[in-house]
Design an enzyme around this catalytic site. Structure first.
Site, mmCIF file in Angstrom:
data_model
loop_
_atom_site.group_PDB
_atom_site.id
_atom_site.type_symbol
_atom_site.label_atom_id
_atom_site.label_comp_id
_atom_site.label_asym_id
_atom_site.label_seq_id
_atom_site.Cartn_x
_atom_site.Cartn_y
_atom_site.Cartn_z
ATOM 1 C CD GLU A 1 8.160 -0.081 7.384
ATOM 2 O OE1 GLU A 1 7.235 -0.823 7.015
ATOM 3 O OE2 GLU A 1 8.297 1.096 6.970
ATOM 4 C CD GLU B 1 0.872 -1.374 7.860
ATOM 5 O OE1 GLU B 1 0.541 -0.547 8.732
ATOM 6 O OE2 GLU B 1 1.296 -1.041 6.744
ATOM 7 C CE LYS C 1 3.479 -5.974 3.889
ATOM 8 N NZ LYS C 1 3.044 -4.735 4.569
ATOM 9 C CG ASP D 1 -0.380 -0.009 2.516
ATOM 10 O OD1 ASP D 1 0.865 -0.098 2.611
ATOM 11 O OD2 ASP D 1 -1.122 0.080 3.517
ATOM 12 C CB SER D 2 4.581 1.691 -0.231
ATOM 13 O OG SER D 2 4.762 0.593 -1.100
HETATM 14 O O1 KIV Z 1 3.624 -1.038 1.576
HETATM 15 C C1 KIV Z 1 4.741 -1.539 1.396
HETATM 16 O O2 KIV Z 1 5.363 -1.405 0.343
HETATM 17 C C2 KIV Z 1 5.297 -2.340 2.496
HETATM 18 C C3 KIV Z 1 6.729 -2.757 2.409
HETATM 19 C C4 KIV Z 1 7.651 -1.652 2.285
HETATM 20 C C5 KIV Z 1 7.111 -3.693 3.471
HETATM 21 O O3 KIV Z 1 4.609 -2.640 3.405
#
Ligand code: KIV
Length: 259
Positions: A178, A113, A111, A43-44
Protein backbone atom coordinates in the site's frame (compact mmCIF):
# COMPACT_ATOMS: atom_id res chain seq x y z
CA UNK A 1 -2.42 -25.45 -1.37
CA UNK A 2 -6.05 -24.57 -2.30
CA UNK A 3 -6.48 -24.29 -6.08
CA UNK A 4 -7.68 -20.66 -6.10
CA UNK A 5 -4.44 -19.65 -4.36
CA UNK A 6 -2.29 -21.72 -6.76
CA UNK A 7 -4.05 -19.91 -9.60
CA UNK A 8 -2.92 -16.53 -8.24
CA UNK A 9 0.66 -17.72 -7.97
CA UNK A 10 0.49 -19.11 -11.51
CA UNK A 11 -0.74 -15.72 -12.72
CA UNK A 12 2.43 -14.14 -11.34
CA UNK A 13 4.55 -16.76 -13.12
CA UNK A 14 2.66 -16.15 -16.39
CA UNK A 15 2.87 -12.37 -15.97
CA UNK A 16 -0.91 -12.16 -16.09
CA UNK A 17 -2.24 -9.33 -13.92
CA UNK A 18 -4.32 -10.15 -10.84
CA UNK A 19 -7.56 -8.19 -10.38
CA UNK A 20 -8.78 -7.56 -6.83
CA UNK A 21 -11.49 -5.38 -5.30
CA UNK A 22 -13.24 -4.92 -1.99
CA UNK A 23 -16.87 -5.83 -1.29
CA UNK A 24 -18.89 -5.56 1.89
CA UNK A 25 -22.23 -7.11 0.91
CA UNK A 26 -23.84 -9.79 -1.28
CA UNK A 27 -25.39 -7.89 -4.21
CA UNK A 28 -22.21 -5.93 -4.82
CA UNK A 29 -19.99 -8.99 -4.34
CA UNK A 30 -21.98 -10.88 -6.95
CA UNK A 31 -21.12 -8.28 -9.62
CA UNK A 32 -17.51 -7.80 -8.48
CA UNK A 33 -16.90 -11.56 -8.54
CA UNK A 34 -17.56 -11.73 -12.29
CA UNK A 35 -14.38 -9.83 -13.13
CA UNK A 36 -12.02 -10.37 -10.20
CA UNK A 37 -9.54 -12.98 -9.03
CA UNK A 38 -9.82 -11.93 -5.40
CA UNK A 39 -12.52 -10.22 -3.37
CA UNK A 40 -11.43 -8.64 -0.10
CA UNK A 41 -13.78 -7.89 2.75
CA UNK A 42 -11.57 -5.03 3.91
CA UNK A 43 -11.72 -3.35 7.28
CA UNK A 44 -11.93 -0.18 5.17
CA UNK A 45 -15.64 -0.84 5.69
CA UNK A 46 -15.13 1.03 8.97
CA UNK A 47 -14.53 4.33 7.21
CA UNK A 48 -16.56 3.64 4.05
CA UNK A 49 -19.76 2.31 5.64
CA UNK A 50 -19.61 3.41 9.27
CA UNK A 51 -17.84 6.76 8.89
CA UNK A 52 -15.25 5.79 11.53
CA UNK A 53 -12.15 7.99 11.65
CA UNK A 54 -9.96 4.88 11.95
CA UNK A 55 -10.16 1.20 11.00
CA UNK A 56 -9.16 0.43 14.61
CA UNK A 57 -12.83 0.73 15.56
CA UNK A 58 -13.82 -2.22 13.37
CA UNK A 59 -14.40 -5.40 15.36
CA UNK A 60 -14.59 -9.12 14.67
CA UNK A 61 -18.38 -9.37 14.62
CA UNK A 62 -18.69 -6.56 12.05
CA UNK A 63 -16.19 -8.36 9.80
CA UNK A 64 -18.03 -11.66 10.26
CA UNK A 65 -21.48 -10.28 9.44
CA UNK A 66 -20.32 -8.44 6.31
CA UNK A 67 -18.26 -11.45 5.19
CA UNK A 68 -21.24 -13.80 5.55
CA UNK A 69 -23.14 -11.52 3.21
CA UNK A 70 -20.23 -11.29 0.73
CA UNK A 71 -19.84 -15.10 0.78
CA UNK A 72 -23.32 -15.40 -0.72
CA UNK A 73 -22.20 -13.36 -3.73
CA UNK A 74 -18.68 -14.66 -4.34
CA UNK A 75 -18.55 -17.88 -6.33
CA UNK A 76 -15.34 -17.97 -8.36
CA UNK A 77 -12.89 -15.47 -6.83
CA UNK A 78 -10.72 -16.07 -3.82
CA UNK A 79 -12.48 -14.47 -0.85
CA UNK A 80 -10.22 -12.94 1.78
CA UNK A 81 -11.24 -11.25 5.03
CA UNK A 82 -9.27 -8.59 6.91
CA UNK A 83 -8.41 -9.44 10.51
CA UNK A 84 -9.45 -6.35 12.47
CA UNK A 85 -7.19 -4.41 14.82
CA UNK A 86 -6.33 -6.11 18.13
CA UNK A 87 -7.54 -9.54 17.00
CA UNK A 88 -4.07 -10.96 16.27
CA UNK A 89 -1.89 -9.68 19.12
CA UNK A 90 -0.37 -13.11 19.82
CA UNK A 91 -0.28 -16.59 18.27
CA UNK A 92 -3.09 -18.11 20.31
CA UNK A 93 -5.48 -15.18 19.95
CA UNK A 94 -4.75 -14.90 16.22
CA UNK A 95 -5.38 -18.59 15.57
CA UNK A 96 -8.59 -18.61 17.61
CA UNK A 97 -9.96 -15.54 15.79
CA UNK A 98 -8.87 -16.68 12.32
CA UNK A 99 -10.51 -20.07 12.86
CA UNK A 100 -13.69 -18.32 14.00
CA UNK A 101 -13.75 -16.07 10.91
CA UNK A 102 -13.08 -18.95 8.52
CA UNK A 103 -15.61 -21.23 10.20
CA UNK A 104 -18.40 -18.64 10.34
CA UNK A 105 -17.88 -16.95 6.97
CA UNK A 106 -16.42 -19.81 4.89
CA UNK A 107 -13.86 -17.37 3.47
CA UNK A 108 -10.73 -18.72 1.76
CA UNK A 109 -8.20 -16.88 3.91
CA UNK A 110 -7.36 -13.82 5.98
CA UNK A 111 -5.25 -10.68 5.63
CA UNK A 112 -3.05 -9.31 8.41
CA UNK A 113 -1.28 -5.94 8.46
CA UNK A 114 2.41 -5.78 9.34
CA UNK A 115 5.89 -7.01 8.51
CA UNK A 116 8.62 -8.72 10.52
CA UNK A 117 6.95 -7.89 13.86
CA UNK A 118 4.14 -10.36 13.14
CA UNK A 119 6.20 -13.05 11.39
CA UNK A 120 5.85 -15.60 14.21
CA UNK A 121 2.09 -15.08 14.34
CA UNK A 122 1.85 -15.60 10.57
CA UNK A 123 4.05 -18.73 10.73
CA UNK A 124 1.80 -20.12 13.44
CA UNK A 125 -1.33 -19.48 11.35
CA UNK A 126 0.21 -20.97 8.20
CA UNK A 127 1.41 -24.03 10.15
CA UNK A 128 -2.19 -24.44 11.23
CA UNK A 129 -3.38 -24.38 7.61
CA UNK A 130 -4.75 -20.82 7.62
CA UNK A 131 -4.10 -19.15 4.24
CA UNK A 132 -2.66 -15.70 5.02
CA UNK A 133 -2.21 -12.61 2.87
CA UNK A 134 0.28 -9.97 4.05
CA UNK A 135 -0.05 -6.17 3.94
CA UNK A 136 2.88 -3.73 4.16
CA UNK A 137 3.61 -0.09 3.32
CA UNK A 138 0.83 2.05 4.68
CA UNK A 139 -0.94 -0.14 7.20
CA UNK A 140 -4.06 1.80 8.25
CA UNK A 141 -4.44 -0.05 11.58
CA UNK A 142 -1.12 1.40 12.77
CA UNK A 143 -1.10 4.60 10.71
CA UNK A 144 -0.67 7.75 12.79
CA UNK A 145 -0.63 11.34 11.62
CA UNK A 146 -0.22 12.69 8.11
CA UNK A 147 -0.46 10.45 5.04
CA UNK A 148 2.93 9.91 3.38
CA UNK A 149 3.86 7.27 0.84
CA UNK A 150 6.42 4.66 1.92
CA UNK A 151 9.88 3.96 0.55
CA UNK A 152 11.10 7.53 0.57
CA UNK A 153 14.25 7.01 2.65
CA UNK A 154 16.97 4.37 2.23
CA UNK A 155 16.12 2.95 5.65
CA UNK A 156 12.45 2.62 4.76
CA UNK A 157 13.34 0.96 1.44
CA UNK A 158 15.63 -1.56 3.14
CA UNK A 159 13.03 -2.38 5.79
CA UNK A 160 10.16 -2.82 3.34
CA UNK A 161 12.20 -5.11 1.09
CA UNK A 162 13.26 -7.08 4.15
CA UNK A 163 9.66 -7.27 5.41
CA UNK A 164 8.44 -8.62 2.06
CA UNK A 165 11.06 -11.40 2.15
CA UNK A 166 10.25 -12.22 5.77
CA UNK A 167 6.53 -12.44 5.00
CA UNK A 168 7.22 -14.74 2.06
CA UNK A 169 9.39 -16.94 4.28
CA UNK A 170 6.64 -16.96 6.94
CA UNK A 171 4.30 -18.46 4.32
CA UNK A 172 1.91 -15.76 3.12
CA UNK A 173 0.47 -16.49 -0.35
CA UNK A 174 0.49 -12.83 -1.50
CA UNK A 175 1.27 -9.36 -0.15
CA UNK A 176 -0.66 -6.10 -0.46
CA UNK A 177 1.74 -3.20 -1.05
CA UNK A 178 0.00 0.00 0.00
CA UNK A 179 1.37 3.36 -1.17
CA UNK A 180 4.91 2.18 -1.83
CA UNK A 181 7.18 4.13 -4.17
CA UNK A 182 7.21 2.65 -7.68
CA UNK A 183 10.88 1.58 -8.00
CA UNK A 184 10.67 -0.17 -4.66
CA UNK A 185 7.36 -1.88 -5.57
CA UNK A 186 9.05 -3.12 -8.76
CA UNK A 187 12.05 -4.39 -6.81
CA UNK A 188 9.87 -6.18 -4.24
CA UNK A 189 7.73 -7.69 -7.03
CA UNK A 190 10.82 -8.94 -8.87
CA UNK A 191 12.49 -10.24 -5.70
CA UNK A 192 9.77 -12.36 -4.13
CA UNK A 193 8.11 -15.44 -5.62
CA UNK A 194 4.58 -14.68 -4.43
CA UNK A 195 2.20 -12.10 -5.96
CA UNK A 196 2.28 -8.45 -4.91
CA UNK A 197 -1.06 -6.65 -5.01
CA UNK A 198 -0.66 -2.89 -5.26
CA UNK A 199 -2.83 -0.10 -4.00
CA UNK A 200 -1.16 3.20 -4.78
CA UNK A 201 2.03 1.27 -5.51
CA UNK A 202 2.37 1.60 -9.31
CA UNK A 203 1.77 -0.68 -12.28
CA UNK A 204 4.79 -2.83 -11.44
CA UNK A 205 2.88 -4.96 -8.92
CA UNK A 206 1.52 -8.36 -10.00
CA UNK A 207 -2.02 -7.20 -9.36
CA UNK A 208 -4.08 -4.23 -8.22
CA UNK A 209 -6.73 -3.61 -5.61
CA UNK A 210 -8.97 -0.61 -4.92
CA UNK A 211 -11.77 0.08 -2.51
CA UNK A 212 -14.82 -0.46 -4.74
CA UNK A 213 -16.72 2.53 -3.32
CA UNK A 214 -13.84 4.82 -4.36
CA UNK A 215 -13.80 3.39 -7.89
CA UNK A 216 -17.58 3.84 -8.17
CA UNK A 217 -17.40 7.46 -7.06
CA UNK A 218 -19.46 6.77 -3.95
CA UNK A 219 -16.89 8.25 -1.57
CA UNK A 220 -15.39 11.73 -1.60
CA UNK A 221 -11.89 10.29 -1.90
CA UNK A 222 -9.30 12.69 -3.30
CA UNK A 223 -6.41 10.22 -2.91
CA UNK A 224 -3.91 10.43 -5.80
CA UNK A 225 -4.06 6.74 -6.71
CA UNK A 226 -7.87 6.49 -6.82
CA UNK A 227 -9.33 6.47 -10.33
CA UNK A 228 -13.09 7.00 -10.47
CA UNK A 229 -14.62 4.68 -13.07
CA UNK A 230 -18.19 5.84 -12.43
CA UNK A 231 -20.12 8.52 -10.61
CA UNK A 232 -22.62 6.59 -8.54
CA UNK A 233 -23.28 9.55 -6.24
CA UNK A 234 -24.89 11.39 -9.17
CA UNK A 235 -26.76 8.24 -10.30
CA UNK A 236 -28.20 7.74 -6.81
CA UNK A 237 -29.09 11.40 -6.50
CA UNK A 238 -30.91 11.41 -9.85
CA UNK A 239 -32.82 8.20 -9.10
CA UNK A 240 -33.91 9.41 -5.66
CA UNK A 241 -34.91 12.82 -7.07
CA UNK A 242 -37.03 11.14 -9.77
CA UNK A 243 -38.68 8.85 -7.20
CA UNK A 244 -39.48 11.87 -5.03
CA UNK A 245 -41.07 13.82 -7.86
CA UNK A 246 -43.02 10.74 -9.07
CA UNK A 247 -44.43 10.22 -5.56
CA UNK A 248 -45.34 13.88 -5.21
CA UNK A 249 -47.18 14.10 -8.50
CA UNK A 250 -48.87 10.71 -8.01
CA UNK A 251 -47.29 8.95 -10.96
CA UNK A 252 -45.76 6.34 -8.67
CA UNK A 253 -47.11 3.80 -7.91
CA UNK A 254 -49.02 3.40 -11.17
CA UNK A 255 -51.49 0.58 -11.86
CA UNK A 256 -48.56 -1.47 -13.11
CA UNK A 257 -46.98 -1.29 -9.66
CA UNK A 258 -50.19 -1.97 -7.72
CA UNK A 259 -52.06 -5.17 -6.77
O1 KIV B 1 -9.25 -2.56 4.12
C1 KIV B 1 -9.07 -2.59 2.89
O2 KIV B 1 -9.98 -2.40 2.09
C2 KIV B 1 -7.71 -2.91 2.43
C3 KIV B 1 -7.41 -2.72 0.98
C4 KIV B 1 -7.64 -1.37 0.50
C5 KIV B 1 -6.08 -3.23 0.61
O3 KIV B 1 -6.91 -3.30 3.19
Amino acid sequence: MPSKISRLILKKKNKSKIVCLTAYSKNIAEEVDKYTDLVLVGDSLGSVLYNFDTTRKVNLSMMIEHSKSVRKGVKKSLMIVDMPFNTYKNKLQALKNCKKIIKETKCDGVKLEGGSKIKDIIKHLVNNKIPVMGHIGITPQSQRGRFRYKGKTEKEKKNLLKDSKILEEAGVFAIVLECIEKKLSKKITETIGIPTIGIGSSKFCDGQILVLDDLLGLTNSKIKFVKKYANFKINIRNAVKKFGSDVKRGSYPSLKHSY
